[in-house]
Scaffold this motif. Structure first.
Motif, PDB file in Angstrom:
ATOM      1  N   LYS A  74      29.968  40.336 -19.373  1.00 24.54           N
ATOM      2  CA  LYS A  74      31.217  40.356 -19.855  1.00 24.54           C
ATOM      3  C   LYS A  74      31.760  38.811 -19.531  1.00 24.54           C
ATOM      4  O   LYS A  74      32.724  38.510 -20.304  1.00 24.54           O
ATOM      5  N   GLU A  75      31.163  38.151 -18.617  1.00 25.54           N
ATOM      6  CA  GLU A  75      31.644  36.818 -18.313  1.00 25.54           C
ATOM      7  C   GLU A  75      31.085  35.635 -19.069  1.00 25.54           C
ATOM      8  O   GLU A  75      30.831  34.423 -18.607  1.00 25.54           O
ATOM      9  N   ALA A  76      30.124  36.062 -20.056  1.00 28.72           N
ATOM     10  CA  ALA A  76      29.240  34.917 -20.702  1.00 28.72           C
ATOM     11  C   ALA A  76      30.002  33.989 -21.140  1.00 28.72           C
ATOM     12  O   ALA A  76      29.499  32.729 -21.278  1.00 28.72           O
ATOM     13  N   PHE A  77      31.361  34.232 -21.544  1.00 30.36           N
ATOM     14  CA  PHE A  77      32.259  33.052 -22.223  1.00 30.36           C
ATOM     15  C   PHE A  77      32.329  31.989 -21.094  1.00 30.36           C
ATOM     16  O   PHE A  77      32.369  30.776 -21.317  1.00 30.36           O
ATOM     17  N   LEU A  78      32.339  32.327 -19.678  1.00 31.23           N
ATOM     18  CA  LEU A  78      32.389  31.179 -18.632  1.00 31.23           C
ATOM     19  C   LEU A  78      31.381  30.386 -18.465  1.00 31.23           C
ATOM     20  O   LEU A  78      31.461  29.101 -18.434  1.00 31.23           O
ATOM     21  N   HIS A  79      30.128  30.983 -18.940  1.00 31.05           N
ATOM     22  CA  HIS A  79      28.931  30.127 -18.980  1.00 31.05           C
ATOM     23  C   HIS A  79      28.950  29.302 -20.240  1.00 31.05           C
ATOM     24  O   HIS A  79      28.608  28.034 -19.922  1.00 31.05           O
ATOM     25  N   PHE A  80      29.214  29.801 -21.427  1.00 27.39           N
ATOM     26  CA  PHE A  80      29.320  28.994 -22.668  1.00 27.39           C
ATOM     27  C   PHE A  80      30.369  27.900 -22.485  1.00 27.39           C
ATOM     28  O   PHE A  80      30.122  26.860 -23.137  1.00 27.39           O
ATOM     29  N   SER A  81      31.265  28.099 -21.733  1.00 29.68           N
ATOM     30  CA  SER A  81      32.468  27.180 -21.687  1.00 29.68           C
ATOM     31  C   SER A  81      31.955  26.120 -20.801  1.00 29.68           C
ATOM     32  O   SER A  81      32.203  24.659 -21.231  1.00 29.68           O
ATOM     33  N   MET A  82      31.243  26.136 -19.921  1.00 23.95           N
ATOM     34  CA  MET A  82      30.730  25.221 -19.014  1.00 23.95           C
ATOM     35  C   MET A  82      29.356  24.259 -19.820  1.00 23.95           C
ATOM     36  O   MET A  82      29.458  23.273 -20.059  1.00 23.95           O
ATOM     37  N   TYR A  83      28.608  25.190 -20.610  1.00 24.73           N
ATOM     38  CA  TYR A  83      27.514  24.530 -21.256  1.00 24.73           C
ATOM     39  C   TYR A  83      28.141  23.575 -22.331  1.00 24.73           C
ATOM     40  O   TYR A  83      27.604  22.449 -22.650  1.00 24.73           O
ATOM     41  N   GLY A  84      29.032  24.028 -23.117  1.00 20.15           N
ATOM     42  CA  GLY A  84      29.758  23.325 -24.234  1.00 20.15           C
ATOM     43  C   GLY A  84      30.242  21.884 -23.855  1.00 20.15           C
ATOM     44  O   GLY A  84      30.281  21.083 -24.392  1.00 20.15           O
ATOM     45  N   GLU A  85      30.603  21.743 -22.438  1.00 22.71           N
ATOM     46  CA  GLU A  85      31.226  20.591 -21.932  1.00 22.71           C
ATOM     47  C   GLU A  85      30.361  19.786 -21.058  1.00 22.71           C
ATOM     48  O   GLU A  85      30.870  18.573 -20.973  1.00 22.71           O
ATOM     49  N   ARG A  86      29.116  20.570 -20.727  1.00 22.73           N
ATOM     50  CA  ARG A  86      28.398  19.736 -20.032  1.00 22.73           C
ATOM     51  C   ARG A  86      26.900  19.503 -20.549  1.00 22.73           C
ATOM     52  O   ARG A  86      26.114  20.393 -20.283  1.00 22.73           O
ATOM     53  N   GLY A  87      26.545  18.466 -21.113  1.00 27.06           N
ATOM     54  CA  GLY A  87      25.341  18.366 -21.748  1.00 27.06           C
ATOM     55  C   GLY A  87      24.273  18.433 -20.618  1.00 27.06           C
ATOM     56  O   GLY A  87      22.899  18.761 -20.917  1.00 27.06           O
ATOM     57  N   ASP A  88      24.560  18.063 -19.277  1.00 30.70           N
ATOM     58  CA  ASP A  88      23.370  18.012 -18.390  1.00 30.70           C
ATOM     59  C   ASP A  88      23.175  19.337 -17.752  1.00 30.70           C
ATOM     60  O   ASP A  88      22.416  19.425 -16.647  1.00 30.70           O
ATOM     61  N   ALA A  89      24.108  20.240 -17.994  1.00 32.37           N
ATOM     62  CA  ALA A  89      24.026  21.588 -17.209  1.00 32.37           C
ATOM     63  C   ALA A  89      22.740  22.444 -17.722  1.00 32.37           C
ATOM     64  O   ALA A  89      22.405  22.932 -18.855  1.00 32.37           O
ATOM     65  N   GLY A  90      21.760  22.716 -16.799  1.00 25.57           N
ATOM     66  CA  GLY A  90      20.686  23.441 -16.944  1.00 25.57           C
ATOM     67  C   GLY A  90      20.879  24.942 -16.619  1.00 25.57           C
ATOM     68  O   GLY A  90      20.035  25.824 -17.078  1.00 25.57           O
ATOM     69  N   ALA A  91      21.844  25.116 -15.710  1.00 24.98           N
ATOM     70  CA  ALA A  91      22.106  26.631 -15.358  1.00 24.98           C
ATOM     71  C   ALA A  91      23.562  26.670 -14.908  1.00 24.98           C
ATOM     72  O   ALA A  91      24.114  25.644 -14.562  1.00 24.98           O
ATOM     73  N   VAL A  92      23.895  27.903 -14.799  1.00 26.72           N
ATOM     74  CA  VAL A  92      25.304  28.185 -14.177  1.00 26.72           C
ATOM     75  C   VAL A  92      25.270  29.377 -13.162  1.00 26.72           C
ATOM     76  O   VAL A  92      24.381  30.417 -13.693  1.00 26.72           O
ATOM     77  N   VAL A  93      25.931  29.282 -12.148  1.00 28.18           N
ATOM     78  CA  VAL A  93      25.923  30.537 -11.245  1.00 28.18           C
ATOM     79  C   VAL A  93      27.526  30.680 -10.839  1.00 28.18           C
ATOM     80  O   VAL A  93      28.053  29.964 -10.870  1.00 28.18           O
ATOM     81  N   HIS A  94      27.837  31.950 -11.318  1.00 23.94           N
ATOM     82  CA  HIS A  94      29.215  32.709 -11.001  1.00 23.94           C
ATOM     83  C   HIS A  94      29.036  33.538 -10.043  1.00 23.94           C
ATOM     84  O   HIS A  94      28.284  34.573 -10.210  1.00 23.94           O
ATOM     85  N   LEU A  95      29.858  33.470  -8.850  1.00 24.10           N
ATOM     86  CA  LEU A  95      29.835  34.510  -7.760  1.00 24.10           C
ATOM     87  C   LEU A  95      31.101  35.038  -7.338  1.00 24.10           C
ATOM     88  O   LEU A  95      32.047  34.350  -8.020  1.00 24.10           O
ATOM     89  N   HIS A  96      31.436  36.107  -6.777  1.00 27.57           N
ATOM     90  CA  HIS A  96      32.390  36.578  -6.186  1.00 27.57           C
ATOM     91  C   HIS A  96      32.419  36.540  -4.895  1.00 27.57           C
ATOM     92  O   HIS A  96      32.879  37.392  -4.146  1.00 27.57           O
TER      93      HIS A  96
END
Length: 213
Positions: A74-96
């Motif tokens: 359900k937090e996919a939008f966090l990942h897409f927000s990061m990728y959309g602004e960071r062309g160098d991003a190959g991965a995103v990790v979100h933790l609690h």
């Protein structure tokens, strides 16, 4: 196909490692990677990072359309927000993760740079860490808040929620997220002690030595 299968296995290994070491619990936390064709692999909703199934990971095409696998986090939008602004991003990790989340709840932290430069590796792997204001789970305003910072910061802390970290590879995103958690733990341990942080000159030297932003 070889690339996708390799990344499926890497996501599952990383998730299991994070889960077994207590950096995520229950069905919290999520991982994504960008594919060479412009698509993405992402952990699914209501899935434990400790028991991910490679075949059930959510696969998106380059337009962001889900093409196979289970429904995404359900937090996919966090990942897409990061990728959309960071062309160098190959991965995103979100933790609690516990310590980073605990720091995000403290009242008197600096929202421009949450954690002080306690160690060289924190400066090298995380750098400046902004605090994203609190939004209720699923509130799409959170996507806008993350997007507004992602171009300048590869790591950020969501208030009363947890960290989001992008990296050029999954390993680099994982290591940065882990360094953030360990630094948050140190910060909390030292709350009532006099501290000797790295000086501004030492931080500048690290940035020059390792070509950091």
């Amino acid at each position: 196909m070889h690339e996708i299968n390799r990344l499926r296995e890497e996501i599952c290994r990383t998730g299991q490692s994070l889960f077994e070491r207590g950096l995520t619990s229950g069905s919290t936390g999520n991982i994504s990677v960008r594919l060479s064709d412009g698509g993405w692999l992402m952990t699914p909703t209501n899935a434990s990072m400790g028991s991910l199934d490679p075949a059930r990971l959510s696969l998106f095409d380059a337009s962001g359309k889900l093409v196979s696998g289970d429904a995404p986090t359900k937090e996919a939008f966090l990942h897409f927000s990061m990728y959309g602004e960071r062309g160098d991003a190959g991965a995103v990790v979100h933790l609690h993760s516990s310590h980073a989340t605990a720091v995000s709840i403290l009242r008197d932290i600096d929202p421009e740079d949450v954690l002080p430069p306690l160690t060289a590796y924190y400066v090298m792997r995380v750098g400046r860490l902004p605090l994203v204001p609190y939004f209720a789970p699923g509130d799409m305003a959170l996507a806008d808040a993350v997007r507004s910072l992602a171009g300048r910061h590869h790591a950020m802390l969501l208030a009363n929620h947890g960290p989001v970290v992008a990296g050029t590879t999954l390993a680099s995103a994982q290591f940065a997220a882990e360094e953030l958690e360990e630094t948050a733990k140190l910060f909390l341990m030292l709350q009532h002690h006099a501290k000797r942080m790295l000086t501004a000159e030492q931080v500048d030297d690290l940035r020059k030595r390792f070509n950091l932003p």
